[in-house]
Design a protein around this motif. Structure first.
Motif, PDB file in Angstrom:
ATOM      1  N   LEU A 100       0.824  -1.204   0.000  1.00 17.82           N
ATOM      2  CA  LEU A 100       0.000   0.000   0.000  1.00 17.82           C
ATOM      3  C   LEU A 100       0.864   1.263   0.000  1.00 17.82           C
ATOM      4  O   LEU A 100       0.489   2.271  -0.605  1.00 17.82           O
ATOM      5  CB  LEU A 100      -0.935   0.010   1.215  1.00 17.82           C
ATOM      6  N   ASN A 101       1.997   1.213   0.666  1.00 21.61           N
ATOM      7  CA  ASN A 101       2.916   2.347   0.639  1.00 21.61           C
ATOM      8  C   ASN A 101       3.442   2.576  -0.770  1.00 21.61           C
ATOM      9  O   ASN A 101       3.501   3.719  -1.242  1.00 21.61           O
ATOM     10  CB  ASN A 101       4.053   2.110   1.625  1.00 21.61           C
ATOM     11  N   TYR A 122       2.592   4.867  11.430  1.00 24.73           N
ATOM     12  CA  TYR A 122       2.157   4.645  10.049  1.00 24.73           C
ATOM     13  C   TYR A 122       0.652   4.424  10.021  1.00 24.73           C
ATOM     14  O   TYR A 122       0.016   4.137  11.050  1.00 24.73           O
ATOM     15  CB  TYR A 122       2.896   3.461   9.412  1.00 24.73           C
ATOM     16  N   GLY A 123       0.099   4.583   8.831  1.00 24.98           N
ATOM     17  CA  GLY A 123      -1.329   4.385   8.657  1.00 24.98           C
ATOM     18  C   GLY A 123      -1.694   4.462   7.189  1.00 24.98           C
ATOM     19  O   GLY A 123      -0.821   4.542   6.313  1.00 24.98           O
ATOM     20  N   VAL A 124      -2.986   4.460   6.924  1.00 24.62           N
ATOM     21  CA  VAL A 124      -3.512   4.446   5.559  1.00 24.62           C
ATOM     22  C   VAL A 124      -4.325   5.710   5.322  1.00 24.62           C
ATOM     23  O   VAL A 124      -5.149   6.089   6.160  1.00 24.62           O
ATOM     24  CB  VAL A 124      -4.396   3.202   5.323  1.00 24.62           C
ATOM     25  N   ALA A 125      -4.082   6.354   4.187  1.00 20.46           N
ATOM     26  CA  ALA A 125      -4.855   7.525   3.786  1.00 20.46           C
ATOM     27  C   ALA A 125      -5.740   7.144   2.610  1.00 20.46           C
ATOM     28  O   ALA A 125      -5.254   6.622   1.603  1.00 20.46           O
ATOM     29  CB  ALA A 125      -3.924   8.681   3.399  1.00 20.46           C
ATOM     30  N   LEU A 126      -7.033   7.398   2.758  1.00 19.92           N
ATOM     31  CA  LEU A 126      -7.996   7.075   1.710  1.00 19.92           C
ATOM     32  C   LEU A 126      -8.976   8.242   1.613  1.00 19.92           C
ATOM     33  O   LEU A 126      -9.774   8.469   2.523  1.00 19.92           O
ATOM     34  CB  LEU A 126      -8.731   5.778   2.056  1.00 19.92           C
ATOM     35  N   GLY A 128     -10.363  11.522   2.351  1.00 22.49           N
ATOM     36  CA  GLY A 128     -10.165  12.419   3.473  1.00 22.49           C
ATOM     37  C   GLY A 128     -10.149  11.705   4.805  1.00 22.49           C
ATOM     38  O   GLY A 128     -10.410  12.320   5.851  1.00 22.49           O
ATOM     39  N   ALA A 129      -9.851  10.406   4.796  1.00 20.35           N
ATOM     40  CA  ALA A 129      -9.762   9.612   6.029  1.00 20.35           C
ATOM     41  C   ALA A 129      -8.341   9.095   6.202  1.00 20.35           C
ATOM     42  O   ALA A 129      -7.716   8.644   5.234  1.00 20.35           O
ATOM     43  CB  ALA A 129     -10.733   8.437   5.986  1.00 20.35           C
ATOM     44  N   PHE A 130      -7.848   9.184   7.430  1.00 19.60           N
ATOM     45  CA  PHE A 130      -6.560   8.576   7.745  1.00 19.60           C
ATOM     46  C   PHE A 130      -6.784   7.545   8.838  1.00 19.60           C
ATOM     47  O   PHE A 130      -7.358   7.846   9.887  1.00 19.60           O
ATOM     48  CB  PHE A 130      -5.538   9.612   8.223  1.00 19.60           C
ATOM     49  N   PHE A 131      -6.333   6.334   8.579  1.00 16.52           N
ATOM     50  CA  PHE A 131      -6.514   5.224   9.502  1.00 16.52           C
ATOM     51  C   PHE A 131      -5.181   4.967  10.206  1.00 16.52           C
ATOM     52  O   PHE A 131      -4.260   4.377   9.627  1.00 16.52           O
ATOM     53  CB  PHE A 131      -6.966   3.969   8.750  1.00 16.52           C
ATOM     54  N   GLY A 132      -5.058   5.428  11.432  1.00 13.80           N
ATOM     55  CA  GLY A 132      -3.829   5.227  12.176  1.00 13.80           C
ATOM     56  C   GLY A 132      -3.678   3.770  12.580  1.00 13.80           C
ATOM     57  O   GLY A 132      -4.620   3.158  13.090  1.00 13.80           O
ATOM     58  N   GLU A 133      -2.498   3.215  12.366  1.00 12.73           N
ATOM     59  CA  GLU A 133      -2.278   1.798  12.633  1.00 12.73           C
ATOM     60  C   GLU A 133      -1.442   1.552  13.889  1.00 12.73           C
ATOM     61  O   GLU A 133      -1.865   0.836  14.781  1.00 12.73           O
ATOM     62  CB  GLU A 133      -1.619   1.139  11.425  1.00 12.73           C
TER      63      GLU A 133
END
Length: 217
Positions: A100-101, A122-126, A128-133
């Motif tokens: 994904l990175n 680290y996390g995922v940006a989709l 306007g949402a950021f999912f902190g991992e």
């Protein structure tokens, strides 16, 4: 429910629907899906930055970068530490998020000291949402500094939500709350329909001004 043959594309679809995977342990090859209710979030407009930490961030004790060494940040998060003897990051999680990175969806914030990586998240940006991992720290306050920089970036770039998955006492100190899953998914639906908000390059003066503007106390 364990998932087999998981691809980065399937993972993105799951995040857009409010699901996320974890492994029971680093040795467990299977992943489980989670959809907690209530859901932990860190409201971007209500982020609380303690004055001491604000001074620390602005002192430039750490050099802060983004996406300079994503795999190393994941490995740091997966390394056992006091209070976190077990990890849910197995080889499959590592493979998927590194993919994904490479695709431009997963991002890391790194903190460096004397050229050494000492903390990050680290996390995922989709949309306007950021999912902190996950986050880690090998130097006092390093992960907190990474979090402040992340929030500043998300605020500047117009993100709607910072998902923390679960609420914790640690995150509550920064304004983290738990909300009903239905409310979270309503916001999430709007957020993922937005054009991609994440930008790696943010001028330092803009970041510093945003950090100075954060509510402190």
């Amino acid at each position: 429910m364990a998932e087999q043959g998981l691809t980065p594309e399937i993972l993105l679809g799951a995040y857009a629907a409010g699901l996320f995977p974890m492994a029971a342990s680093a040795e467990d090859p299977e992943l489980q899906w989670y959809d907690p209710d209530p859901r932990g979030i860190l409201p971007l407009d209500g982020f609380h930055l303690p004055k001491r930490l604000q001074r620390m961030v602005l002192s430039d004790r750490f050099a802060v970068t983004t996406d300079q060494d994503f795999p190393a940040v994941m490995k740091g998060c997966a390394t056992p530490a006091p209070g976190r003897e077990e990890t849910w990051i197995n080889q499959e999680i590592f493979r998927l998020f590194c993919a994904l990175n490479q695709m431009g969806y997963a991002h890391s914030v790194e903190c460096w000291q004397n050229g050494e990586l000492v903390g990050g998240l680290y996390g995922v940006a989709l949309g306007g949402a950021f999912f902190g991992e996950s986050m880690f720290s090998r130097a006092t306050d390093a992960s907190k500094v990474a979090l402040v920089h992340l929030v500043a970036r998300l605020r500047l770039q117009g993100f709607l939500v910072l998902d923390t998955q679960f609420g914790t006492d640690h995150l509550s100190r920064f304004g983290g709350v738990e909300i009903p899953a239905d409310d979270y998914k309503s916001t999430l639906e709007r957020a993922v329909q937005m054009l991609p908000c994440w930008r790696n390059i943010v001028p330092d003066d803009m970041l510093r001004a945003e950090i100075k503007a954060m509510r402190s106390g």
